[in-house]
Motif scaffolding. Sequence first.
Motif, PDB file in Angstrom:
ATOM      1  N   GLU A  38      88.522  91.172  19.449  1.00  0.00           N
ATOM      2  CA  GLU A  38      89.676  91.809  18.796  1.00  0.00           C
ATOM      3  C   GLU A  38      89.768  91.421  17.325  1.00  0.00           C
ATOM      4  OE1 GLU A  38      93.498  91.602  20.696  1.00  0.00           O
ATOM      5  OE2 GLU A  38      92.567  91.094  22.611  1.00  0.00           O
ATOM      6  N   PHE A  39      89.225  90.258  16.973  1.00  0.00           N
ATOM      7  CA  PHE A  39      89.409  89.716  15.626  1.00  0.00           C
ATOM      8  C   PHE A  39      88.145  89.766  14.778  1.00  0.00           C
ATOM      9  CE2 PHE A  39      92.780  87.957  18.201  1.00  0.00           C
ATOM     10  CZ  PHE A  39      93.885  88.008  17.375  1.00  0.00           C
ATOM     11  N   GLY A  40      86.987  89.971  15.392  1.00  0.00           N
ATOM     12  CA  GLY A  40      85.754  90.042  14.607  1.00  0.00           C
ATOM     13  C   GLY A  40      84.609  89.337  15.296  1.00  0.00           C
ATOM     14  N   ASP A  41      83.564  89.079  14.546  1.00  0.00           N
ATOM     15  CA  ASP A  41      82.376  88.398  15.067  1.00  0.00           C
ATOM     16  C   ASP A  41      82.554  86.885  14.958  1.00  0.00           C
ATOM     17  OD1 ASP A  41      81.084  90.849  15.522  1.00  0.00           O
ATOM     18  OD2 ASP A  41      80.309  90.892  13.471  1.00  0.00           O
ATOM     19  N   VAL A  42      82.139  86.175  15.983  1.00  0.00           N
ATOM     20  CA  VAL A  42      82.242  84.718  15.976  1.00  0.00           C
ATOM     21  C   VAL A  42      81.269  84.136  14.944  1.00  0.00           C
ATOM     22  CG1 VAL A  42      81.915  82.610  17.318  1.00  0.00           C
ATOM     23  CG2 VAL A  42      83.027  84.594  18.370  1.00  0.00           C
ATOM     24  N   ALA A  43      81.815  83.347  14.020  1.00  0.00           N
ATOM     25  CA  ALA A  43      81.011  82.750  12.949  1.00  0.00           C
ATOM     26  C   ALA A  43      80.658  81.300  13.226  1.00  0.00           C
ATOM     27  CB  ALA A  43      81.762  82.844  11.621  1.00  0.00           C
ATOM     28  N   GLY A  44      81.484  80.593  13.995  1.00  0.00           N
ATOM     29  CA  GLY A  44      81.232  79.194  14.267  1.00  0.00           C
ATOM     30  C   GLY A  44      82.280  78.623  15.197  1.00  0.00           C
ATOM     31  N   VAL A  45      81.951  77.463  15.754  1.00  0.00           N
ATOM     32  CA  VAL A  45      82.847  76.731  16.645  1.00  0.00           C
ATOM     33  C   VAL A  45      83.123  75.375  16.005  1.00  0.00           C
ATOM     34  CG1 VAL A  45      83.152  75.785  18.959  1.00  0.00           C
ATOM     35  CG2 VAL A  45      81.857  77.910  18.651  1.00  0.00           C
ATOM     36  N   VAL A  46      84.373  74.950  16.012  1.00  0.00           N
ATOM     37  CA  VAL A  46      84.773  73.724  15.323  1.00  0.00           C
ATOM     38  C   VAL A  46      85.326  72.715  16.329  1.00  0.00           C
ATOM     39  CG1 VAL A  46      86.107  72.754  13.421  1.00  0.00           C
ATOM     40  CG2 VAL A  46      85.426  75.162  13.354  1.00  0.00           C
ATOM     41  N   VAL A  47      84.856  71.474  16.228  1.00  0.00           N
ATOM     42  CA  VAL A  47      85.434  70.361  16.984  1.00  0.00           C
ATOM     43  C   VAL A  47      86.286  69.560  16.007  1.00  0.00           C
ATOM     44  CG1 VAL A  47      84.973  68.248  18.280  1.00  0.00           C
ATOM     45  CG2 VAL A  47      83.532  70.273  18.633  1.00  0.00           C
ATOM     46  N   MET A  48      87.586  69.472  16.300  1.00  0.00           N
ATOM     47  CA  MET A  48      88.530  68.863  15.372  1.00  0.00           C
ATOM     48  C   MET A  48      88.959  67.452  15.764  1.00  0.00           C
ATOM     49  SD  MET A  48      90.912  72.214  14.570  1.00  0.00           S
ATOM     50  CE  MET A  48      91.902  71.295  13.400  1.00  0.00           C
ATOM     51  N   LEU A  49      88.630  67.054  16.974  1.00  0.00           N
ATOM     52  CA  LEU A  49      88.922  65.710  17.465  1.00  0.00           C
ATOM     53  C   LEU A  49      87.687  65.216  18.200  1.00  0.00           C
ATOM     54  CD1 LEU A  49      91.298  63.535  17.999  1.00  0.00           C
ATOM     55  CD2 LEU A  49      91.374  64.578  20.269  1.00  0.00           C
ATOM     56  N   ASP A  50      87.342  63.950  18.009  1.00  0.00           N
ATOM     57  CA  ASP A  50      86.106  63.457  18.625  1.00  0.00           C
ATOM     58  C   ASP A  50      86.105  63.607  20.141  1.00  0.00           C
ATOM     59  OD1 ASP A  50      88.100  61.517  18.862  1.00  0.00           O
ATOM     60  OD2 ASP A  50      86.783  59.831  18.423  1.00  0.00           O
ATOM     61  N   ARG A  51      87.270  63.588  20.773  1.00  0.00           N
ATOM     62  CA  ARG A  51      87.355  63.725  22.228  1.00  0.00           C
ATOM     63  C   ARG A  51      87.400  65.181  22.684  1.00  0.00           C
ATOM     64  NH1 ARG A  51      90.998  59.819  20.747  1.00  0.00           N
ATOM     65  NH2 ARG A  51      92.831  61.155  21.069  1.00  0.00           N
ATOM     66  N   HIS A  52      87.427  66.104  21.765  1.00  0.00           N
ATOM     67  CA  HIS A  52      87.580  67.522  22.106  1.00  0.00           C
ATOM     68  C   HIS A  52      86.266  68.298  22.048  1.00  0.00           C
ATOM     69  CE1 HIS A  52      92.218  67.951  21.378  1.00  0.00           C
ATOM     70  NE2 HIS A  52      91.917  67.144  22.382  1.00  0.00           N
ATOM     71  N   LYS A  53      85.204  67.689  22.507  1.00  0.00           N
ATOM     72  CA  LYS A  53      83.944  68.439  22.573  1.00  0.00           C
ATOM     73  C   LYS A  53      84.064  69.619  23.515  1.00  0.00           C
ATOM     74  CE  LYS A  53      81.890  64.493  23.505  1.00  0.00           C
ATOM     75  NZ  LYS A  53      82.783  63.455  22.974  1.00  0.00           N
ATOM     76  N   ARG A  54      84.813  69.438  24.602  1.00  0.00           N
ATOM     77  CA  ARG A  54      85.168  70.503  25.521  1.00  0.00           C
ATOM     78  C   ARG A  54      83.966  71.417  25.787  1.00  0.00           C
ATOM     79  NH1 ARG A  54      91.313  72.018  23.363  1.00  0.00           N
ATOM     80  NH2 ARG A  54      92.328  70.112  24.103  1.00  0.00           N
ATOM     81  N   ASP A  55      84.132  72.728  25.545  1.00  0.00           N
ATOM     82  CA  ASP A  55      83.045  73.696  25.774  1.00  0.00           C
ATOM     83  C   ASP A  55      82.496  74.242  24.459  1.00  0.00           C
ATOM     84  OD1 ASP A  55      83.184  73.586  28.641  1.00  0.00           O
ATOM     85  OD2 ASP A  55      85.038  74.752  28.515  1.00  0.00           O
ATOM     86  N   ALA A  56      82.570  73.437  23.400  1.00  0.00           N
ATOM     87  CA  ALA A  56      82.129  73.894  22.084  1.00  0.00           C
ATOM     88  C   ALA A  56      80.668  74.314  22.086  1.00  0.00           C
ATOM     89  CB  ALA A  56      82.366  72.796  21.048  1.00  0.00           C
ATOM     90  N   ALA A  57      79.806  73.499  22.668  1.00  0.00           N
ATOM     91  CA  ALA A  57      78.373  73.815  22.657  1.00  0.00           C
ATOM     92  C   ALA A  57      78.079  75.070  23.464  1.00  0.00           C
ATOM     93  CB  ALA A  57      77.583  72.625  23.201  1.00  0.00           C
ATOM     94  N   ALA A  58      78.719  75.210  24.615  1.00  0.00           N
ATOM     95  CA  ALA A  58      78.468  76.378  25.459  1.00  0.00           C
ATOM     96  C   ALA A  58      78.832  77.671  24.740  1.00  0.00           C
ATOM     97  CB  ALA A  58      79.249  76.259  26.768  1.00  0.00           C
ATOM     98  N   ILE A  59      79.964  77.683  24.054  1.00  0.00           N
ATOM     99  CA  ILE A  59      80.384  78.893  23.350  1.00  0.00           C
ATOM    100  C   ILE A  59      79.516  79.128  22.125  1.00  0.00           C
ATOM    101  CG2 ILE A  59      82.287  79.922  22.033  1.00  0.00           C
ATOM    102  CD1 ILE A  59      84.203  78.711  24.061  1.00  0.00           C
ATOM    103  N   ALA A  60      79.180  78.083  21.396  1.00  0.00           N
ATOM    104  CA  ALA A  60      78.297  78.236  20.233  1.00  0.00           C
ATOM    105  C   ALA A  60      76.947  78.797  20.651  1.00  0.00           C
ATOM    106  CB  ALA A  60      78.124  76.897  19.530  1.00  0.00           C
ATOM    107  N   ASP A  61      76.387  78.284  21.737  1.00  0.00           N
ATOM    108  CA  ASP A  61      75.089  78.773  22.200  1.00  0.00           C
ATOM    109  C   ASP A  61      75.173  80.219  22.665  1.00  0.00           C
ATOM    110  OD1 ASP A  61      73.933  76.343  21.627  1.00  0.00           O
ATOM    111  OD2 ASP A  61      74.021  75.593  23.695  1.00  0.00           O
ATOM    112  N   ARG A  62      76.279  80.579  23.279  1.00  0.00           N
ATOM    113  CA  ARG A  62      76.441  81.964  23.752  1.00  0.00           C
ATOM    114  C   ARG A  62      76.422  82.949  22.588  1.00  0.00           C
ATOM    115  NH1 ARG A  62      80.804  81.346  27.129  1.00  0.00           N
ATOM    116  NH2 ARG A  62      82.430  82.502  26.055  1.00  0.00           N
TER     117      ARG A  62
END
Length: 227
Positions: A62-86
Amino acid sequence: MAFRVDERATDFREIDRFDGGVGWIAHPDEQMQRASHALEIDGEVWVLDPVDAEGLDDLFAEFGDVAGVVVMLDRHKRDAAAIADRYGVHVYLPDFFEGVAEDLDAPIVRFEDELADTGLEARTVVDNRFWQEVSLYNPDDGTLVVPESVGTVDYFLAGGERLGVHPMRRVVPPRDVLGDLDPERVLVAHGAGVMDDAAAALEDALGGSRKRTPRLYAEVGWNMLPF
């Protein structure tokens, strides 16, 4: 409700929608209320501290093409890599983060006082061996994103607060980092954001943090705090 951290949610609850972005909570029944956001900058989408869920690709589109994924807290790795790789994009980390890149199976880009060329101002909120956190502020639309030092979930709030300082930062709130800002909205990574009269909510949170600390612990109970 029990959940596995590595389990992709089958749905999500949308929060914090505005012209420049949207947020979501992928596991809306969990106590920690882990919130994630996508910000639109010049037709591109920047995904912040994401917890993955089915249907997010349509939300991003809805907002555009994904340009990047940001981790803003060291404990918030969450699913950042999975979405970036996708999406075939990089994970962006603040330059002072240590011990985070090694746990992310994705290409990494570092940033300092601005996220890439987005115009989003990066401010170091905490930098020590136990806690590394950055905030992002968009001066063009007044969007402030703070991933941990403030939040809106119940265990952050005391005495009618709409926005509260993290229980472990109550005595020394990040007033020196965030106190000069006048945001239109404050987005957080635990709970829905403050979308109305946000500057007043932030000022109240920072200014009343210390004096309301005993009340927070009395209302919530130390044993109920999720850390």
